[in-house]
Design a protein around this motif. Structure first.
Motif, short mmCIF file in Angstrom:
data_model
loop_
_atom_site.label_atom_id
_atom_site.label_comp_id
_atom_site.label_asym_id
_atom_site.label_seq_id
_atom_site.Cartn_x
_atom_site.Cartn_y
_atom_site.Cartn_z
N VAL A 217 2.77 -11.33 9.34
CA VAL A 217 4.13 -11.83 9.07
C VAL A 217 4.90 -10.86 8.19
CG1 VAL A 217 5.47 -13.69 8.01
CG2 VAL A 217 3.44 -14.24 9.36
N GLU A 218 4.25 -10.36 7.16
CA GLU A 218 4.91 -9.42 6.25
C GLU A 218 5.29 -8.14 6.98
OE1 GLU A 218 4.29 -7.56 1.76
OE2 GLU A 218 2.60 -8.51 2.80
N ALA A 219 4.40 -7.67 7.86
CA ALA A 219 4.67 -6.45 8.62
C ALA A 219 5.85 -6.63 9.56
CB ALA A 219 3.43 -6.03 9.40
N VAL A 220 5.95 -7.81 10.16
CA VAL A 220 7.05 -8.08 11.08
C VAL A 220 8.37 -8.23 10.32
CG1 VAL A 220 8.01 -9.79 12.69
CG2 VAL A 220 5.61 -9.10 12.87
N ALA A 221 8.30 -8.90 9.17
CA ALA A 221 9.53 -9.15 8.39
C ALA A 221 10.13 -7.85 7.86
CB ALA A 221 9.23 -10.09 7.23
N GLN A 222 9.26 -6.95 7.36
CA GLN A 222 9.72 -5.67 6.81
C GLN A 222 10.81 -5.86 5.77
OE1 GLN A 222 10.61 -2.79 9.92
NE2 GLN A 222 9.10 -3.72 11.29
N GLN A 223 10.60 -6.86 4.89
CA GLN A 223 11.59 -7.12 3.86
C GLN A 223 10.92 -7.80 2.67
OE1 GLN A 223 13.06 -11.10 6.25
NE2 GLN A 223 14.58 -9.90 5.23
N GLN A 224 11.55 -7.68 1.52
CA GLN A 224 11.02 -8.33 0.33
C GLN A 224 11.28 -9.83 0.39
OE1 GLN A 224 12.85 -6.30 -2.99
NE2 GLN A 224 11.37 -4.63 -2.92
N ASP A 225 10.47 -10.57 -0.34
CA ASP A 225 10.66 -12.02 -0.46
C ASP A 225 10.66 -12.71 0.90
OD1 ASP A 225 10.91 -14.36 -1.86
OD2 ASP A 225 13.09 -14.27 -2.04
N PHE A 226 9.82 -12.23 1.81
CA PHE A 226 9.78 -12.83 3.14
C PHE A 226 9.25 -14.26 3.10
CE2 PHE A 226 5.53 -11.27 2.58
CZ PHE A 226 4.73 -12.15 3.27
N MET A 227 8.44 -14.60 2.08
CA MET A 227 7.89 -15.94 2.01
C MET A 227 8.98 -16.99 1.80
SD MET A 227 4.72 -16.06 2.64
CE MET A 227 4.37 -17.69 2.02
N ARG A 228 9.99 -16.64 1.05
CA ARG A 228 11.10 -17.58 0.84
C ARG A 228 11.78 -17.88 2.18
NH1 ARG A 228 16.83 -15.98 -2.01
NH2 ARG A 228 17.98 -17.82 -1.35
N ARG A 229 11.95 -16.85 2.98
CA ARG A 229 12.65 -17.02 4.25
C ARG A 229 11.81 -17.73 5.29
NH1 ARG A 229 14.24 -12.48 1.74
NH2 ARG A 229 16.47 -12.06 1.62
N ILE A 230 10.49 -17.57 5.21
CA ILE A 230 9.66 -18.22 6.22
C ILE A 230 9.59 -19.73 5.97
CG2 ILE A 230 7.37 -18.14 5.13
CD1 ILE A 230 6.30 -17.13 7.81
N ARG A 231 9.74 -20.15 4.72
CA ARG A 231 9.70 -21.59 4.42
C ARG A 231 11.06 -22.21 4.73
NH1 ARG A 231 7.07 -19.95 -0.90
NH2 ARG A 231 4.87 -19.77 -0.40
N SER A 232 12.06 -21.74 4.07
CA SER A 232 13.43 -22.22 4.30
C SER A 232 14.35 -21.36 3.47
CB SER A 232 13.59 -23.69 3.90
OG SER A 232 13.41 -23.84 2.51
N ASP A 233 15.59 -21.32 3.86
CA ASP A 233 16.56 -20.50 3.12
C ASP A 233 17.94 -21.10 3.31
OD1 ASP A 233 17.68 -18.52 1.60
OD2 ASP A 233 17.62 -16.99 3.18
N ASN A 234 18.08 -22.34 2.77
CA ASN A 234 19.36 -23.06 2.88
C ASN A 234 19.83 -23.15 4.33
OD1 ASN A 234 19.60 -23.42 0.04
ND2 ASN A 234 20.33 -21.31 -0.16
N GLY A 235 18.88 -23.47 5.20
CA GLY A 235 19.23 -23.62 6.61
C GLY A 235 19.23 -22.34 7.41
N ARG A 236 19.00 -21.20 6.72
CA ARG A 236 19.05 -19.91 7.41
C ARG A 236 17.67 -19.30 7.61
NH1 ARG A 236 22.73 -19.46 3.22
NH2 ARG A 236 21.32 -18.00 2.16
N GLY A 237 16.64 -19.94 7.06
CA GLY A 237 15.30 -19.38 7.13
C GLY A 237 14.68 -19.49 8.52
#
Length: 297
Positions: A217-237
């Motif tokens: 997952v981290e390799a695919v995301a290629q971005q910092q704080d990917f865990m926040r986005r995989i859970r939720s991100d104010n409807g944008r995750g």
């Protein structure tokens, strides 16, 4: 690695039994009793970090350049010393005050240099095709080696010499390369995303019902704080995006009861799994567990 390996002769009464057994016990102790799990995972990382699928599009060891294949041996040596907290020595490392050479192969034998002859060697092997790995010790006596040698005067272990290996792990399960099991067009589709969220969403669309490790997952995301986005991100995750498409994105750490209730494969705490409910009962069960989808079945 060749599959027809003779039974080890390194038992009580063998001239190398005492020496190799002490080394084996020390290695096991240094691995905190978890060698069967930590060693295969370490080996998988060493290979995958050189293949670099997210950056190169390559999906297997066979795609590597010759120099890259050689580097894997160096990487294994470094990572194995770190895993076991071993110092460097006159050879690759020292264990219980003895100089030990670390030899790695992705094939079916090891190249033993002249300076390692007469010393213990820690033998490492990964069989990519069968997803099996090996870890053993041999006292590199001349009698255990081939008479022939390469241009660097390195010899291999003879057919009879294999019987003088003390195995710590033999034909042991080894995590397969994740990308090798994904169709090439799906890999291209995953990495075509312009953002981390887009790539992660496509990953969990393409690969459902299969645990996916945090490293992938981290390799695919290629971005910092990917865990926040995989859970939720104010409807944008990623989870929010997939929920709108009727796909559940579940965490082995937080959603284990729901994963079990849906009959999905068990996930480790650091793994994730996606699933599209096919009945209203499954969707209702997920909602009751706090993981709702907004797509109508």
């Amino acid at each position: 690695m060749k599959q027809a390996i003779p039974d080890s002769l390194v038992v009580a009464g063998h001239p190398d039994h005492s020496r190799l057994s002490l080394l084996a016990d020390e290695i096991t102790k240094r691995a905190n009793g978890d060698l069967a799990n930590s060693f295969p995972a370490m080996l998988r990382r060493c290979v995958d970090d050189v293949i670099m699928t997210p950056k190169t599009g390559r999906r297997s060891y066979d795609d590597l350049e010759k120099t890259e294949k050689t580097y894997i041996g160096t990487r294994v040596e470094i990572e194995l010393r770190a895993l076991l907290r071993l110092p460097k020595g006159k050879l690759d490392t020292q264990i219980l005050g003895q100089d030990v050479d670390i030899k790695n192969t992705m094939g079916n034998n090891w190249m033993i240099p002249t300076e390692a002859v007469g010393h213990p060697c820690l033998l490492v092997a990964a069989d990519e095709a069968r997803a099996r790995c090996y870890l053993g010790l041999i006292n590199a006596r001349p009698a255990y080696l081939t008479t022939g040698q390469n241009k660097d005067a390195k010899k291999t272990i003879s057919a009879q010499g294999f019987a003088h290996i003390l195995w710590l792990l033999q034909n042991h399960p080894y995590p397969p390369n994740f990308w090798r099991g994904i169709a090439a067009d799906e890999v291209d589709k995953i990495f075509a995303g312009a953002t981390g969220n887009q790539r992660m969403a496509q990953l969990f669309r393409s690969v459902q019902g299969q645990p996916i490790t945090r490293d992938v997952v981290e390799a695919v995301a290629q971005q910092q704080d990917f865990m926040r986005r995989i859970r939720s991100d104010n409807g944008r995750g990623t989870r929010d995006l997939l929920a709108r498409e009727g796909i559940l994105l579940l965490s082995g750490q937080y959603d284990a009861p729901l994963i079990a209730a849906l009959g999905l494969p068990k996930c480790a705490g650091s793994e994730f799994i996606s699933y599209r409910p096919i009945t209203l009962a499954e969707a209702t069960l997920a909602a009751e567990q706090g993981v709702a989808i907004s797509h109508t079945l």
